[in-house]
Design an enzyme around this catalytic site. Structure first.
Site, PDB file in Angstrom:
ATOM      1  N   PRO A 185      -2.435 -14.457  -1.781  1.00  0.00           N
ATOM      2  CA  PRO A 185      -1.494 -13.413  -1.359  1.00  0.00           C
ATOM      3  C   PRO A 185      -0.528 -13.897  -0.287  1.00  0.00           C
ATOM      4  O   PRO A 185      -0.596 -15.039   0.177  1.00  0.00           O
ATOM      5  CB  PRO A 185      -2.432 -12.345  -0.801  1.00  0.00           C
ATOM      6  CG  PRO A 185      -3.524 -13.153  -0.159  1.00  0.00           C
ATOM      7  CD  PRO A 185      -3.714 -14.362  -1.049  1.00  0.00           C
ATOM      8  N   TRP A 186       0.344 -12.962   0.136  1.00  0.00           N
ATOM      9  CA  TRP A 186       1.380 -13.286   1.117  1.00  0.00           C
ATOM     10  C   TRP A 186       1.003 -12.932   2.547  1.00  0.00           C
ATOM     11  O   TRP A 186       1.722 -13.300   3.477  1.00  0.00           O
ATOM     12  CB  TRP A 186       2.688 -12.583   0.760  1.00  0.00           C
ATOM     13  CG  TRP A 186       2.566 -11.136   0.390  1.00  0.00           C
ATOM     14  CD1 TRP A 186       2.584 -10.615  -0.872  1.00  0.00           C
ATOM     15  CD2 TRP A 186       2.402 -10.014   1.273  1.00  0.00           C
ATOM     16  NE1 TRP A 186       2.440  -9.247  -0.833  1.00  0.00           N
ATOM     17  CE2 TRP A 186       2.328  -8.848   0.478  1.00  0.00           C
ATOM     18  CE3 TRP A 186       2.310  -9.877   2.664  1.00  0.00           C
ATOM     19  CZ2 TRP A 186       2.165  -7.572   1.016  1.00  0.00           C
ATOM     20  CZ3 TRP A 186       2.146  -8.609   3.203  1.00  0.00           C
ATOM     21  CH2 TRP A 186       2.074  -7.478   2.391  1.00  0.00           C
ATOM     22  N   LYS A 210      -1.501 -20.876  -7.328  1.00  0.00           N
ATOM     23  CA  LYS A 210      -0.183 -20.231  -7.236  1.00  0.00           C
ATOM     24  C   LYS A 210      -0.092 -19.438  -5.944  1.00  0.00           C
ATOM     25  O   LYS A 210      -0.799 -18.450  -5.769  1.00  0.00           O
ATOM     26  CB  LYS A 210       0.062 -19.282  -8.415  1.00  0.00           C
ATOM     27  CG  LYS A 210       1.499 -18.729  -8.445  1.00  0.00           C
ATOM     28  CD  LYS A 210       1.666 -17.538  -9.360  1.00  0.00           C
ATOM     29  CE  LYS A 210       1.388 -16.232  -8.656  1.00  0.00           C
ATOM     30  NZ  LYS A 210       2.381 -15.889  -7.598  1.00  0.00           N
ATOM     31  N   GLU A 286     -11.085 -10.828  -4.567  1.00  0.00           N
ATOM     32  CA  GLU A 286     -11.118 -10.245  -3.219  1.00  0.00           C
ATOM     33  C   GLU A 286      -9.930  -9.296  -3.161  1.00  0.00           C
ATOM     34  O   GLU A 286      -8.784  -9.727  -3.093  1.00  0.00           O
ATOM     35  CB  GLU A 286     -11.046 -11.346  -2.162  1.00  0.00           C
ATOM     36  CG  GLU A 286     -11.470 -10.889  -0.775  1.00  0.00           C
ATOM     37  CD  GLU A 286     -10.322 -10.286   0.017  1.00  0.00           C
ATOM     38  OE1 GLU A 286     -10.221  -9.028   0.026  1.00  0.00           O
ATOM     39  OE2 GLU A 286      -9.536 -11.039   0.597  1.00  0.00           O
ATOM     40  N   CYS A 320      -6.371  -6.740   4.313  1.00  0.00           N
ATOM     41  CA  CYS A 320      -7.261  -6.003   3.409  1.00  0.00           C
ATOM     42  C   CYS A 320      -8.425  -5.395   4.177  1.00  0.00           C
ATOM     43  O   CYS A 320      -9.026  -4.415   3.735  1.00  0.00           O
ATOM     44  CB  CYS A 320      -7.774  -6.930   2.314  1.00  0.00           C
ATOM     45  SG  CYS A 320      -8.580  -8.421   2.935  1.00  0.00           S
ATOM     46  N   LYS A 366      10.266  -3.843  -0.241  1.00  0.00           N
ATOM     47  CA  LYS A 366       9.379  -3.039  -1.085  1.00  0.00           C
ATOM     48  C   LYS A 366       8.213  -2.496  -0.275  1.00  0.00           C
ATOM     49  O   LYS A 366       7.889  -1.301  -0.346  1.00  0.00           O
ATOM     50  CB  LYS A 366       8.876  -3.880  -2.257  1.00  0.00           C
ATOM     51  CG  LYS A 366       7.946  -3.134  -3.197  1.00  0.00           C
ATOM     52  CD  LYS A 366       7.477  -4.045  -4.333  1.00  0.00           C
ATOM     53  CE  LYS A 366       6.498  -3.328  -5.245  1.00  0.00           C
ATOM     54  NZ  LYS A 366       6.011  -4.227  -6.333  1.00  0.00           N
ATOM     55  N   TYR A 368       8.051  -2.261   3.023  1.00  0.00           N
ATOM     56  CA  TYR A 368       8.649  -1.409   4.053  1.00  0.00           C
ATOM     57  C   TYR A 368       8.837   0.014   3.533  1.00  0.00           C
ATOM     58  O   TYR A 368       8.432   0.993   4.174  1.00  0.00           O
ATOM     59  CB  TYR A 368       9.977  -2.044   4.468  1.00  0.00           C
ATOM     60  CG  TYR A 368      10.833  -1.275   5.441  1.00  0.00           C
ATOM     61  CD1 TYR A 368      10.668  -1.444   6.816  1.00  0.00           C
ATOM     62  CD2 TYR A 368      11.842  -0.426   4.981  1.00  0.00           C
ATOM     63  CE1 TYR A 368      11.491  -0.759   7.713  1.00  0.00           C
ATOM     64  CE2 TYR A 368      12.661   0.257   5.867  1.00  0.00           C
ATOM     65  CZ  TYR A 368      12.482   0.084   7.235  1.00  0.00           C
ATOM     66  OH  TYR A 368      13.292   0.758   8.114  1.00  0.00           O
TER      67      TYR A 368
END
Length: 518
Positions: A185-186, A210, A286, A320, A366, A368
């Site tokens: 993830p980012w 990726k 996860e 998360c 997005k 935000y």
């Protein structure tokens, strides 16, 4: 039950004057950072995408474009899988390498990350918007510790002999699964990169990974360090691209033996379906959370307020594990809300490169917009907006630290993962009540309880339907301890010894012998 007091770590209170006086001792971001690596990394070589397409990468603090990166799709994933399968083939340099040498390579990689720590932290701030000092001291420290932890495990993974009936000699082997597809993830780009590749490499697998399309830069930089460390070609392949193309190709590829994904529950479901439809590849997920943080009246209130604040607002709320459902015992509810609002109003929002900044921007427009829409839903459904609630009138995707009180379980803000700087404070009367309400969620990633009564703490921790429970602390994650979710927060475990099980297969070998003797 008899009350037994728990010792809690002392609260650290920053002295602003002392902080300003010590700024010259803090690490500094790398000035005029040059983005060197924007291509796909396959077989230890930098390559353009097969399609020739590129995509833009932005700085969320300004909304401005930083660079363009080569966009991988299915054709590039096919090339990477071919390279990874060749690197994993019997007799290859990687398969014949001593386990201790795999550990040495991971240690060398940790050394290189330490050497380039400021560069990587600067990149995480530029591309991800997180405060530089957080990136340097939290994210990068976690990366280094993860590589070193699994470096130590590499030559300690072994099977056992089993005393079976009859004239047989039986033993087990723990073998690598094969080619591992990994999608990260980012919100913690580099830390999740380490969490994924370290146990996989420790066990002897090869990797096709990726990074998120929003934050590919630090992962690509790691390609250069991986090559410098001496990993053989094809062992680690890094492909930036979009989820519906590159990510989907990884999930459904029959040449990939295992997939690990960190991200949303919605995408996690799609990945598990694709894994099942293709070759029934092993899956570790996860996923999201809506974690309860339970504050009893006997807790150290100042400490609990600060821990709850950090548990929600850390990393711009983009965790998360965020403890966004804060259940506070009725007798201290009003005071807890008052102090939480005061703390949120003191939170410093600003440039990620300002050493006094506590909170940077959200990752993109997005996210935000999604956060602001959920804030409005809280107001519409009757929660009391105590502070914040708006975007900041500046470039970038900044949102005010937001606190809601008088939140009820049926509100959207109490049920949906917001992934932003929004704190929801709910009240409760009894322990049985709060246990039932805390567990009334589709998610089960983490939970926390603050109390000075060991009996309450252990009763609540054993009742929580969550993969991790923290007592009188929050976000206490370590390389040595397993992490993963119950229910729709995922399956499998990462980190610790348990993380190795996700990247190895157990094989039983039985030999017929002339005569068995005990």
């Amino acid at each position: 039950m008899t009350s037994s007091k728990i010792e809690m770590p002392g609260e650290v209170k920053a002295d602003p004057a002392a902080l300003m006086a010590s700024l010259h001792l803090l690490p500094s971001p790398t000035p005029n950072l040059e983005i060197k690596y924007t291509k796909i990394f396959i077989n230890n070589e930098w390559q353009n995408s097969e399609s020739g397409r590129v995509f833009p990468v932005y700085n969320p603090a300004t909304g401005e474009q930083v660079c363009e990166v080569q966009e991988a799709d299915k054709a590039d994933i096919d090339k990477a899988v071919q390279a990874a399968r060749l690197a994993f083939s019997l007799g290859s340099v990687w398969r014949r390498m001593d386990a201790s040498e795999r550990g040495r390579l991971l240690d060398k990689l940790a050394d290189l990350v330490e050497r380039d720590r400021a560069v990587l932290a600067t990149m995480e701030s530029l591309n991800g918007g997180k405060p530089f000092l957080q990136a340097f001291y939290v994210d990068l420290q976690g990366v280094i510790k993860t590589f070193r932890y699994y470096a130590g495990w590499a030559d300690k993974i072994h099977g056992m002999t089993i005393p079976v009936d009859g004239d047989y000699f039986t033993f087990t082997r723990h073998e690598p699964i094969g080619v591992c597809g990994q999608i990260i993830p980012w919100n913690f780009p580099l830390l999740m990169f380490a969490w994924k590749i370290a146990p996989a490499l420790c066990c002897g697998n090869t990797v096709v990974i990726k990074p998120a399309e929003q934050t590919p830069l630090s992962a690509l930089y790691m390609g250069a360090l991986i090559k410098e460390a001496g990993f053989p070609p094809g062992v680690i392949n890094i492909l930036p691209g979009y989820g519906p193309t590159a990510g989907a190709a990884i999930a459904s590829h029959i040449g990939i033996d295992k997939i690990a994904f960190t991200g949303s529950t919605e995408v996690g479901k799609l990945i598990q379906e694709a894994a099942g439809r293709s070759n029934l590849k092993r899956v570790t997920l996860e996923l999201g959370g809506k974690s309860p943080n339970i504050i009893f009246a006997d807790a150290d209130l100042d400490y609990a307020v600060e821990q709850a604040h950090q548990g929600v607002f850390f990393n711009q709320g983009q965790c998360c594990t965020a403890g966004s459902r804060i259940f506070v015992e009725e007798s201290i509810y009003e005071e807890f809300v008052r102090r939480s609002v005061e703390r949120a109003k003191r939170r410093v929002v600003g440039s990620p490169f300002d050493p006094t900044t506590e909170q940077g921007p959200q990752i993109d427009k997005k996210q935000y917009n999604k956060i602001l829409e959920l804030i409005q839903s809280g107001v519409a459904e009757g929660a009391k907006l105590e502070c914040g609630g708006k975007g900041l009138g500046r470039k970038g995707f900044f949102i005010e630290p937001t606190v809601f009180s008088n939140v009820t379980d049926d509100m959207r803000i109490a049920k949906e993962e917001i992934f932003g700087p929004v704190q929801e404070i709910l009240r409760f009367k009894t322990m049985d009540e709060v246990i039932e309400r805390a567990n009334n969620s589709d998610f089960g990633l983490v939970a926390a309880v603050f109390t000075n009564d060991i009996n309450k703490a252990l009763t609540v921790s054993s009742a929580m339907q969550a993969g991790t429970v923290w007592i009188n602390c929050y976000n206490a994650l370590n390389a040595q301890s397993p992490f993963g979710g119950f229910k729709m927060s995922g399956n499998g475990r990462e980190m610790g010894e348990f993380g190795l099980r996700e990247y190895s297969e157990v094989k039983t070998v039985t030999v017929k012998i002339p005569q068995k003797n005990s």
